[in-house]
Enzyme design. Structure first.
Site, short mmCIF file in Angstrom:
data_model
loop_
_atom_site.label_atom_id
_atom_site.label_comp_id
_atom_site.label_asym_id
_atom_site.label_seq_id
_atom_site.Cartn_x
_atom_site.Cartn_y
_atom_site.Cartn_z
N PRO A 67 0.48 -1.49 0.17
CA PRO A 67 0.25 0.21 0.08
C PRO A 67 1.02 1.59 -0.17
CG PRO A 67 -0.84 -1.46 1.56
CD PRO A 67 0.78 -2.29 0.65
N GLU A 68 0.33 1.93 -0.41
CA GLU A 68 1.19 3.93 -0.60
C GLU A 68 0.08 4.63 -0.17
OE1 GLU A 68 2.62 4.35 -4.51
OE2 GLU A 68 3.01 2.23 -4.67
#
Ligand code: ZN
Length: 268
Positions: A2-3
């Protein structure tokens, strides 16, 4: 992994159920990834109220009242999930009890996630660079970050100590939108290119947040941005701008996706 947009989506999803609640308990089967220690975190947070749920880079930040911060990093495969009455999600490593009787679980198959308590947010996040969606991230600021650096551009974009929150997906997307090759030297960018890169970083992050991020297998099943990515994961498919097939290369160990025509390799 996840960013920024995926973490922002998680924060928005859990904010209504968490803000205003008080922690009633904390258990972790995962002491190595909990700091300073499971016991210290429990003693610090139990009885405190969640005043706000925020994000700093890829960290989920619980702002506590009367003081203190609980930080959670999802890393490769972490997920926050409400626990059902009859049991916990698979791969649960830690559980927070709340004063309304609900339980929040941290599930993490690969065990790279992190849970940290700190009295001072500035201290806990001191190593992080500028937030790309914050007001202080201006074209001039980006120009300063690039100036005098002979590094290649993509590794710099991934460096959390410089710009915090970008990862492999959105770095590739921002470079494509800016028409820049990932191997260009930072100090070779001309002012119009810096301006384009700044606009591209912000545009792609904002669009991804609007679409709840990009689906990443079972790690992050929500999100619709995957249908709107222009280069990431599209190796061999035609470029949306010029129909040239997207190619894959490796830049600093990371799979990288470009249009070889829209993103010309820099001449030496
Ligand atoms: Zn193209």
């Amino acid at each position: 992994m996840p960013e920024l947009p995926e973490v922002e989506t998680v924060v928005r999803k859990f904010r209504p159920g968490l803000v205003g609640r008080r922690f009633a308990g904390f258990e972790s089967s995962w002491p190595r990834n909990t700091s300073p220690s499971v016991r210290t975190v429990r003693e610090a947070i139990v009885g405190r109220r969640v005043a706000a749920l925020a994000r700093r880079a890829k960290w989920i930040v619980f702002e506590l009242e009367p003081r203190g911060y609980l930080l959670v990093h999802l890393r490769m495969s972490g997920r926050l999930e409400w626990a059902a009455d009859h049991g916990l999600p698979a791969h649960t490593r830690a559980v927070w009890g709340l004063d309304d009787g609900r339980r929040l679980a941290f599930a993490d198959a690969r065990k790279f996630g992190r849970i940290v308590y700190s009295d001072a947010l500035e201290e806990a996040t001191a190593s992080l660079g500028v937030e790309p969606l914050a007001r202080e991230f201006t074209v001039a600021r980006l120009g300063e970050l690039l100036k005098g650096r002979s590094r290649r551009l993509k590794p710099l974009l991934l460096d959390q100590a410089v710009i915090a929150g970008l990862g492999n997906i959105y770095a590739d997307e921002a470079l494509f939108r800016a028409g820049l090759h990932p191997l260009v030297r930072c100090d070779r960018l001309r002012p119009p290119q810096v301006e384009r890169l700044h606009a591209a970083i912000r545009a792609v992050l904002r669009e991804a947040i609007r679409r709840n991020g990009t689906q990443i297998d079972w790690v992050y099943p929500e999100g619709r941005m995957q249908s709107y990515l222009r280069v990431y994961g599209r190796t061999g498919e035609p470029c949306v701008a010029c129909r040239t097939p997207i190619t894959a290369l490796r830049v600093g160990q990371r799979g990288t996706h470009i249009c070889p025509r829209c993103q010309r390799r820099p001449r030496r």
